[in-house]
Design an enzyme around this catalytic site. Structure first.
Site, PDB file in Angstrom:
ATOM      1  N   SER A 159      31.378  46.192  34.877  1.00  0.00           N
ATOM      2  CA  SER A 159      31.469  47.218  35.923  1.00  0.00           C
ATOM      3  C   SER A 159      32.354  48.358  35.423  1.00  0.00           C
ATOM      4  O   SER A 159      33.555  48.183  35.215  1.00  0.00           O
ATOM      5  CB  SER A 159      32.064  46.616  37.195  1.00  0.00           C
ATOM      6  OG  SER A 159      32.281  47.639  38.133  1.00  0.00           O
TER       7      SER A 159
ATOM      8  N   ASP B 248      29.044  51.977  39.960  1.00  0.00           N
ATOM      9  CA  ASP B 248      29.157  52.046  41.413  1.00  0.00           C
ATOM     10  C   ASP B 248      29.239  53.500  41.862  1.00  0.00           C
ATOM     11  O   ASP B 248      30.028  54.269  41.317  1.00  0.00           O
ATOM     12  CB  ASP B 248      30.448  51.362  41.878  1.00  0.00           C
ATOM     13  CG  ASP B 248      30.285  49.865  41.931  1.00  0.00           C
ATOM     14  OD1 ASP B 248      29.637  49.386  42.867  1.00  0.00           O
ATOM     15  OD2 ASP B 248      30.807  49.187  41.036  1.00  0.00           O
TER      16      ASP B 248
ATOM     17  N   GLY C 280      34.342  47.854  47.401  1.00  0.00           N
ATOM     18  CA  GLY C 280      35.376  48.879  47.548  1.00  0.00           C
ATOM     19  C   GLY C 280      36.156  49.090  46.274  1.00  0.00           C
ATOM     20  O   GLY C 280      36.303  50.213  45.816  1.00  0.00           O
ATOM     21  N   PHE C 281      36.628  47.993  45.698  1.00  0.00           N
ATOM     22  CA  PHE C 281      37.404  48.166  44.473  1.00  0.00           C
ATOM     23  C   PHE C 281      37.432  46.864  43.679  1.00  0.00           C
ATOM     24  O   PHE C 281      37.108  45.802  44.215  1.00  0.00           O
ATOM     25  CB  PHE C 281      38.832  48.638  44.770  1.00  0.00           C
ATOM     26  CG  PHE C 281      39.498  47.915  45.896  1.00  0.00           C
ATOM     27  CD1 PHE C 281      40.189  46.749  45.663  1.00  0.00           C
ATOM     28  CD2 PHE C 281      39.412  48.400  47.196  1.00  0.00           C
ATOM     29  CE1 PHE C 281      40.797  46.071  46.699  1.00  0.00           C
ATOM     30  CE2 PHE C 281      40.023  47.718  48.246  1.00  0.00           C
ATOM     31  CZ  PHE C 281      40.720  46.555  48.003  1.00  0.00           C
ATOM     32  N   GLY C 282      37.796  46.983  42.428  1.00  0.00           N
ATOM     33  CA  GLY C 282      37.810  45.819  41.552  1.00  0.00           C
ATOM     34  C   GLY C 282      39.083  44.998  41.706  1.00  0.00           C
ATOM     35  O   GLY C 282      40.021  45.390  42.401  1.00  0.00           O
ATOM     36  N   GLY C 283      39.100  43.849  41.062  1.00  0.00           N
ATOM     37  CA  GLY C 283      40.313  43.040  41.018  1.00  0.00           C
ATOM     38  C   GLY C 283      40.527  42.154  42.229  1.00  0.00           C
ATOM     39  O   GLY C 283      41.601  41.578  42.400  1.00  0.00           O
TER      40      GLY C 283
ATOM     41  N   ASP D  69      28.571  40.001  42.227  1.00  0.00           N
ATOM     42  CA  ASP D  69      29.515  41.065  41.872  1.00  0.00           C
ATOM     43  C   ASP D  69      30.806  40.890  42.661  1.00  0.00           C
ATOM     44  O   ASP D  69      30.784  40.843  43.889  1.00  0.00           O
ATOM     45  CB  ASP D  69      28.872  42.425  42.203  1.00  0.00           C
ATOM     46  CG  ASP D  69      29.819  43.593  41.933  1.00  0.00           C
ATOM     47  OD1 ASP D  69      30.867  43.389  41.310  1.00  0.00           O
ATOM     48  OD2 ASP D  69      29.488  44.719  42.343  1.00  0.00           O
ATOM     49  N   GLY D  70      31.902  40.782  41.922  1.00  0.00           N
ATOM     50  CA  GLY D  70      33.208  40.735  42.559  1.00  0.00           C
ATOM     51  C   GLY D  70      33.970  39.465  42.228  1.00  0.00           C
ATOM     52  O   GLY D  70      33.520  38.360  42.528  1.00  0.00           O
ATOM     53  N   GLY D  71      35.084  39.633  41.542  1.00  0.00           N
ATOM     54  CA  GLY D  71      35.942  38.482  41.229  1.00  0.00           C
ATOM     55  C   GLY D  71      35.364  37.529  40.204  1.00  0.00           C
ATOM     56  O   GLY D  71      35.786  36.378  40.105  1.00  0.00           O
TER      57      GLY D  71
ATOM     58  N   SER E 178      37.303  43.738  36.152  1.00  0.00           N
ATOM     59  CA  SER E 178      38.650  43.551  35.618  1.00  0.00           C
ATOM     60  C   SER E 178      38.735  42.413  34.609  1.00  0.00           C
ATOM     61  O   SER E 178      39.543  42.489  33.680  1.00  0.00           O
ATOM     62  CB  SER E 178      39.649  43.347  36.751  1.00  0.00           C
ATOM     63  OG  SER E 178      39.103  42.585  37.780  1.00  0.00           O
TER      64      SER E 178
HETATM   65  O1  LIG Z   1      31.446  46.480  43.272  1.00  0.00           O
HETATM   66  C1  LIG Z   1      32.552  46.579  42.883  1.00  0.00           C
HETATM   67  C2  LIG Z   1      33.595  47.121  43.774  1.00  0.00           C
HETATM   68  O2  LIG Z   1      33.015  47.448  44.994  1.00  0.00           O
HETATM   69  C3  LIG Z   1      32.907  46.202  41.479  1.00  0.00           C
HETATM   70  O3  LIG Z   1      31.757  46.312  40.667  1.00  0.00           O
HETATM   71  C4  LIG Z   1      33.419  44.807  41.448  1.00  0.00           C
HETATM   72  O4  LIG Z   1      34.442  44.639  42.354  1.00  0.00           O
HETATM   73  C5  LIG Z   1      33.801  44.381  40.043  1.00  0.00           C
HETATM   74  O5  LIG Z   1      35.150  44.290  39.875  1.00  0.00           O
HETATM   75  P1  LIG Z   1      35.918  42.916  39.597  1.00  0.00           P
HETATM   76  O6  LIG Z   1      35.118  42.160  38.589  1.00  0.00           O
HETATM   77  O7  LIG Z   1      37.239  43.380  39.094  1.00  0.00           O
HETATM   78  O8  LIG Z   1      35.989  42.202  40.908  1.00  0.00           O
END
Ligand SMILES: O=C(CO)[C@H](O)[C@H](O)COP(=O)(O)O
Length: 302
Positions: free
Chosen positions: A10, A37, A170-173, A199-201, A222
């Site tokens: 991402s 994104d 919304g955001f990564g991490g 997608d996410g975490g 991340s």
């Molecule tokens: O869609 C997203 C945020 O809205 C990002 O692509 C997603 O959160 C990836 O980040 P991480 O792997 O750090 O969770």
């Protein structure tokens, strides 16, 4: 069921000051796709993008992606987290002409009235995306029941991928939501050939859980960009979580002539101490040849 997932770093977690070299680094590492994104701050959680809404998406992130246009266009997937994606379809098409991108949009049931206009004409939207040689997909926010996606997958003109969000967009991490894995499992059972993305975490401790439930595309931000040595993103080396490590990048990364702290090979221009009296300008120039002049300061009477 064992699947070998594709990995899509991402770019939201990349170093925005070096987008092009970050993208190249990921592709060199063997990334299958690059995940982009585009958020307007309505559908996703409130984040910095929400402050600037559409304008932030359009002016900053989206156009900065044009620096990727020298890469093979098939590696891009644009992930729209916006209320109105119709207007983006043409823009993506013209910026990345002949692009084989997958367009995903987030299914936002919590926005009711405002989302209704695009929810109603989704078939037309899918048609429009396909007519531009791109592949349509749909993303489910954590609060959206899996059943809501069935009509889009099982239709005359279906979406080609379903993205199950494993965090609130919304955001990564953020922390992976394990309860979302059930959605993946149900979907895989119902549609064995469907591309299912998470997608996410996602990282070494959670990829296996998602992949064994049936996810065949993993978005990771991340955990890849934050790693000292990003793990292998090659599908063939990703069958289990004990992923091999990549060697550190060789050669100088692309930059504007300035070293970054962790650069293996320093950039040609050293970082100058600007707060020192003796510091010279970062823009080298020959000595000025201005002959001495006499000046009179202050207002005189004429
Ligand atoms: O869609 C997203 C945020 O809205 C990002 O692509 C997603 O959160 C990836 O980040 P991480 O792997 O750090 O969770």
């Amino acid at each position: 069921m064992g699947v070998t997932p594709k990995i899509a770093p991402s770019m939201l977690s990349s170093d925005f000051a070096n987008l092009a070299s970050e993208a190249k680094r990921m592709l060199d590492f063997g990334a299958d796709w690059l995940h982009m994104d585009i958020m307007d701050g309505y559908v996703s959680l409130l984040s910095w993008t929400s402050l600037l809404k559409d304008f932030a998406s359009l002016s900053f992130y989206f156009f900065s992606t044009s620096c990727f246009s020298h890469f093979h266009s098939r590696c891009f997937r644009f992930y729209f987290s916006c209320l109105s994606i119709q207007r983006w379809v043409l823009i993506v098409f013209f910026v990345f002409v002949l692009l084989t991108a997958i367009l995903l949009w987030r299914h936002a049931t919590n926005l009711q009235d405002t989302v209704l206009p695009f929810a109603e004409n989704w078939q037309e939207l899918i048609q429009k995306i396909k007519s531009k040689a791109m592949r349509p997909g749909v993303a489910l926010k954590p609060g959206t029941p899996i059943e809501e996606v069935y009509p889009l997958v099982y239709s005359e003109n279906p979406v080609e991928m379903v993205l199950v969000m494993t965090v609130e967009p919304g955001f990564g991490g953020q922390k992976f939501m394990p309860e979302m894995v059930d959605k993946v499992r149900v979907l895989r059972k119902k549609y064995p050939a469907l591309d299912i993305e998470v997608d996410g975490g996602l990282g070494p401790s959670t990829i296996e859980m998602a992949a064994s439930a049936g996810a065949n595309c993993i978005v990771a931000g991340s955990s890849i960009f934050g790693a000292a040595e990003p793990e292998s993103t090659k599908s063939s080396e990703r069958i289990n979580p004990s992923l091999p490590s990549f060697p550190p990048p060789t050669g100088a990364p692309f930059n504007f002539g300035f070293s970054k702290v962790n650069d293996v090979v320093p950039a040609p221009v050293p970082i100058l101490a600007f707060n020192n009296l003796g510091a010279t300008s970062i823009f080298p120039h020959p000595p000025l040849e201005v002959p001495p002049h006499g000046f009179t300061f202050g207002a005189g009477q004429t």
